[in-house]
Design an enzyme around this catalytic site. Structure first.
Site, PDB file in Angstrom:
ATOM      1  N   LYS A 183      47.024  44.534 -41.106  1.00  0.00           N
ATOM      2  CA  LYS A 183      45.644  44.068 -41.305  1.00  0.00           C
ATOM      3  C   LYS A 183      44.918  43.869 -39.977  1.00  0.00           C
ATOM      4  O   LYS A 183      45.534  43.660 -38.938  1.00  0.00           O
ATOM      5  CB  LYS A 183      45.636  42.796 -42.155  1.00  0.00           C
ATOM      6  CG  LYS A 183      45.869  43.166 -43.632  1.00  0.00           C
ATOM      7  CD  LYS A 183      45.545  42.069 -44.595  1.00  0.00           C
ATOM      8  CE  LYS A 183      45.750  42.614 -46.019  1.00  0.00           C
ATOM      9  NZ  LYS A 183      45.793  41.540 -47.014  1.00  0.00           N
ATOM     10  N   ARG A 223      54.078  41.529 -48.842  1.00  0.00           N
ATOM     11  CA  ARG A 223      53.570  42.836 -49.281  1.00  0.00           C
ATOM     12  C   ARG A 223      53.352  43.685 -48.036  1.00  0.00           C
ATOM     13  O   ARG A 223      52.497  43.360 -47.212  1.00  0.00           O
ATOM     14  CB  ARG A 223      52.259  42.609 -50.044  1.00  0.00           C
ATOM     15  CG  ARG A 223      51.588  43.867 -50.545  1.00  0.00           C
ATOM     16  CD  ARG A 223      50.274  43.498 -51.237  1.00  0.00           C
ATOM     17  NE  ARG A 223      49.570  44.689 -51.673  1.00  0.00           N
ATOM     18  CZ  ARG A 223      48.808  45.431 -50.889  1.00  0.00           C
ATOM     19  NH1 ARG A 223      48.614  45.098 -49.627  1.00  0.00           N
ATOM     20  NH2 ARG A 223      48.213  46.506 -51.382  1.00  0.00           N
TER      21      ARG A 223
HETATM   22  C1  7PJ Z   1      46.512  42.277 -50.544  1.00  0.00           C
HETATM   23  C2  7PJ Z   1      46.630  42.768 -51.832  1.00  0.00           C
HETATM   24  C3  7PJ Z   1      47.019  40.972 -50.246  1.00  0.00           C
HETATM   25  C4  7PJ Z   1      47.702  40.844 -52.549  1.00  0.00           C
HETATM   26  C5  7PJ Z   1      45.612  44.220 -50.602  1.00  0.00           C
HETATM   27  C6  7PJ Z   1      45.454  45.870 -47.472  1.00  0.00           C
HETATM   28  C7  7PJ Z   1      44.383  45.503 -48.414  1.00  0.00           C
HETATM   29  N1  7PJ Z   1      47.223  42.071 -52.839  1.00  0.00           N
HETATM   30  N2  7PJ Z   1      46.045  43.993 -51.853  1.00  0.00           N
HETATM   31  N3  7PJ Z   1      47.595  40.309 -51.295  1.00  0.00           N
HETATM   32  N4  7PJ Z   1      45.891  43.207 -49.776  1.00  0.00           N
HETATM   33  N5  7PJ Z   1      48.287  40.133 -53.514  1.00  0.00           N
HETATM   34  O1  7PJ Z   1      46.625  46.082 -47.834  1.00  0.00           O
HETATM   35  O2  7PJ Z   1      45.101  45.974 -46.261  1.00  0.00           O
HETATM   36  O3  7PJ Z   1      46.929  40.429 -49.140  1.00  0.00           O
HETATM   37  S1  7PJ Z   1      44.782  45.678 -50.148  1.00  0.00           S
END
Ligand code: 7PJ
Length: 277
Positions: free
Chosen positions: A225, A259
Site C-alpha cells: 500500500k 491480506r
Molecule cells: C483491503 C481489502 C484491506 C480488506 C483491499 C489493496 C486495496 N479488504 N481489499 N482489507 N484492501 N479486508 O489491496 O491495495 O485492507 S483492495
C-alpha cells in the site's frame, strides 16, 4: 484456545491462535492479450493454486479494484470475473475462499459458487448485504472506510482515528449480530489506506490492541500500500520488504489474518513472529 480465536466461515472453522495468511487473487482481464474471459479465469485459478502451495491459508478473490481512484466495474463484468474462479477453486482447493466485494448480488453469486467468507470494504452497508450474509453460514470481514474509493484519499479527517474506527466497527458488528450473524463468523479490519493519511495508518497500527478489544479477530491489509511507499520512498514494485515489516508488526500488535500479495515471504516472516508469540 481463547474463544475469540475461533472463526467460523462456510465449510471451515479456523483456529486463529496461529496467524493466517490471506492471499490476494485479483481477477482482471489481461489487456495485452485477446484470450478473453476464459484466459483471465484460467490465469487467476493458476495464480490462486500457486498461492496455496506457497502457504496461503485463505484466498481472497476480487473482480473490482478498490484502490484510490480506480474505475468502477459493472455488476455483470464483476460476476463474469469472479464466479467461474470461485466455482473452480472450490473444487480444486481445501482453503476457505473469500469474495472481495461490496455488491450484494456478487456476494450471493459467490456464495452460491462456493465462497466461505464475504470480505466487504463497506462493512455490509449496501442494502440487502446484511440479509444475504445472515442467510448464509459464511464468515464476514467488516472493514472501515472513510468516504468512497474515488475520493477517499483527497482529504481524510479524524479527531481520533483509533477511537472513530473502533466505534464504527463496533456499530457494524452490532448491526451484523442484530441481523443474525453470530459473533463467531465476524472479523474486523481497520481498513488501512481507505480514507487515511500516513499518520492515520501509523496511529491505527499502534492502536490495533484497542480495536482488538472489541473481541473479534483482526484482519489487516497493508501489502504494497502507498503508506509503505510514503514511509520508504519506494514505488509499488519495491514494497516487499516494507510489506513484510508491516505484516510482522500487525501480528505482533494482535492481528490474526494478513491480506497479502507475497504469500511465501509473508508465511515465512509470520512463522518467526508466531514462534515468538
Ligand atoms: C483491503 C481489502 C484491506 C480488506 C483491499 C489493496 C486495496 N479488504 N481489499 N482489507 N484492501 N479486508 O489491496 O491495495 O485492507 S483492495
Amino acid at each position: 484456545m481463547t474463544q475469540s480465536s475461533l472463526f467460523h466461515c462456510g465449510r471451515y472453522q479456523l483456529d486463529l491462535s496461529r496467524p493466517h495468511v490471506m492471499g490476494i487473487v485479483n481477477v482482471t482481464p489481461d489487456s495485452f492479450s485477446d484470450g478473453g474471459k476464459y484466459e483471465s479465469t484460467e490465469k487467476a485459478v493458476e495464480h490462486a493454486l500457486k498461492l496455496v502451495e506457497e502457504g496461503a491459508d485463505i484466498l481472497d478473490i476480487g473482480g473490482e479494484s478498490t484502490r484510490p481512484g480506480a474505475t468502477p466495474v459493472s455488476l455483470a463484468d464483476e460476476l463474469d470475473r469472479v464466479v467461474p474462479v470461485i466455482e473452480q477453486l472450490s473444487k480444486l482447493t481445501q482453503v476457505p475462499l473469500s469474495i472481495d466485494t461490496y455488491k450484494p448480488q456478487v456476494m450471493q453469486a459467490a456464495l452460491d459458487a462456493g465462497a466461505d467468507l464475504i470480505n466487504d470494504v463497506r462493512a455490509l452497508q449496501e442494502p440487502g448485504a446484511l440479509e444475504i450474509a445472515a442467510r448464509s453460514t459464511a464468515g464476514v470481514c467488516l472493514m472501515h472506510m472513510q468516504g468512497l474509493p474515488a475520493t477517499m484519499q483527497l482529504d481524510p479527517q479524524y479527531d481520533d482515528v483509533v477511537a472513530e474506527v473502533r466505534a464504527f466497527l463496533a456499530e457494524r458488528m452490532a448491526a451484523a449480530e442484530a441481523a443474525g450473524i453470530s459473533r463467531s463468523r465476524i472479523l474486523l479490519d481497520p481498513g488501512f489506506g481507505f480514507g487515511k493519511r500516513t499518520e492515520h495508518n501509523i496511529a491505527l497500527l499502534q492502536g490495533l490492541p484497542e480495536i482488538l478489544s472489541l473481541g473479534r479477530p483482526l484482519l489487516v491489509g497493508l501489502s504494497r500500500k502507498s503508506v509503505l511507499g510514503q514511509i520508504t520512498g519506494g514505488d509499488v514494485y519495491v514494497r516487499l520488504h516494507a510489506s513484510l515489516a508491516a505484516s510482522v508488526i500487525s501480528v505482533m500488535k494482535g492481528a490474526r489474518i494478513v491480506r497479502v500479495h507475497d504469500v511465501k515471504a509473508t508465511a515465512d516472516a509470520l512463522k518467526v513472529a508466531a514462534a515468538v508469540l
